[in-house]
Design a protein around this motif. Sequence first.
Motif, PDB file in Angstrom:
ATOM      1  N   ARG A 176       0.828  -1.216   0.000  1.00  0.00           N
ATOM      2  CA  ARG A 176       0.000   0.000   0.000  1.00  0.00           C
ATOM      3  C   ARG A 176       0.860   1.264   0.000  1.00  0.00           C
ATOM      4  NH1 ARG A 176      -2.849  -2.690   3.928  1.00  0.00           N
ATOM      5  NH2 ARG A 176      -4.728  -3.652   3.133  1.00  0.00           N
ATOM      6  N   ILE A 177       1.886   1.289   0.819  1.00  0.00           N
ATOM      7  CA  ILE A 177       2.779   2.455   0.875  1.00  0.00           C
ATOM      8  C   ILE A 177       3.395   2.712  -0.496  1.00  0.00           C
ATOM      9  CG2 ILE A 177       4.993   3.297   1.786  1.00  0.00           C
ATOM     10  CD1 ILE A 177       4.215   1.814   4.436  1.00  0.00           C
ATOM     11  N   LEU A 178       3.897   1.658  -1.122  1.00  0.00           N
ATOM     12  CA  LEU A 178       4.529   1.808  -2.439  1.00  0.00           C
ATOM     13  C   LEU A 178       3.509   2.224  -3.495  1.00  0.00           C
ATOM     14  CD1 LEU A 178       6.860  -1.312  -2.247  1.00  0.00           C
ATOM     15  CD2 LEU A 178       7.537   1.090  -2.019  1.00  0.00           C
ATOM     16  N   LYS A 179       2.320   1.630  -3.449  1.00  0.00           N
ATOM     17  CA  LYS A 179       1.262   1.998  -4.411  1.00  0.00           C
ATOM     18  C   LYS A 179       0.846   3.459  -4.222  1.00  0.00           C
ATOM     19  CE  LYS A 179      -0.874  -0.114  -6.805  1.00  0.00           C
ATOM     20  NZ  LYS A 179      -0.713  -0.053  -8.255  1.00  0.00           N
ATOM     21  N   ASP A 180       0.739   3.890  -2.969  1.00  0.00           N
ATOM     22  CA  ASP A 180       0.362   5.284  -2.689  1.00  0.00           C
ATOM     23  C   ASP A 180       1.397   6.267  -3.213  1.00  0.00           C
ATOM     24  OD1 ASP A 180      -1.970   4.414  -1.476  1.00  0.00           O
ATOM     25  OD2 ASP A 180      -1.264   4.764   0.586  1.00  0.00           O
ATOM     26  N   SER A 181       2.638   5.816  -3.378  1.00  0.00           N
ATOM     27  CA  SER A 181       3.687   6.682  -3.922  1.00  0.00           C
ATOM     28  C   SER A 181       3.643   6.723  -5.452  1.00  0.00           C
ATOM     29  CB  SER A 181       5.066   6.211  -3.455  1.00  0.00           C
ATOM     30  OG  SER A 181       5.480   5.059  -4.173  1.00  0.00           O
ATOM     31  N   GLY A 182       2.751   5.915  -6.037  1.00  0.00           N
ATOM     32  CA  GLY A 182       2.619   5.895  -7.492  1.00  0.00           C
ATOM     33  C   GLY A 182       3.353   4.758  -8.170  1.00  0.00           C
TER      34      GLY A 182
END
Length: 121
Positions: free
Chosen positions: A83-89
Motif C-alpha cells: 500500500r505504501i509503495l502503491k500510494d507513492s505511485g
Amino acid sequence: MALGDKLHWYIGPGCNAKPECTYCFQQDWDLEFGETPLSTVAEINNPENLTRLAKRIGQLRIPRVVLGGGEPLLVKNLDEIIRILKDSGAYVGVHTNGILFYKNQSRLDSIANLADEVAIP
C-alpha cells in the motif's frame, strides 16, 4: 540519488522452500556468506524497519518496485508495504514461490488485489 526506473527489493532472507528452490539468490548468498543468523533475519523482517524503508523508497518515486526475496509472503506487514509503495505511485510486483497461497486463499486474494503483478516461477 537516481536509482532508475525499477527497484528489485529482496525484502527478507526468509524462505519456506529451501533448499529445493533455486529461483532467488538466497541460496547463492548462503553459499557465499553463510546462512543469515536468525537474529539478523528477525531484525531485517521487523515490520517497523520494513515500513520505514518502504516509505523512503516511496519518497524516491521509483516507477516500478518488485518485491522478492527470500519469500516476500513471509513478511508480516507485506500488505502495508505494498500500500505504501502503491500510494507513492509505484507499479508493484510480488515475486513469490506461491507455496503459502495453497495454504491460505485469502492471502492470495489480498495480495492479488493490492499488487499490480504477482509472479510465481
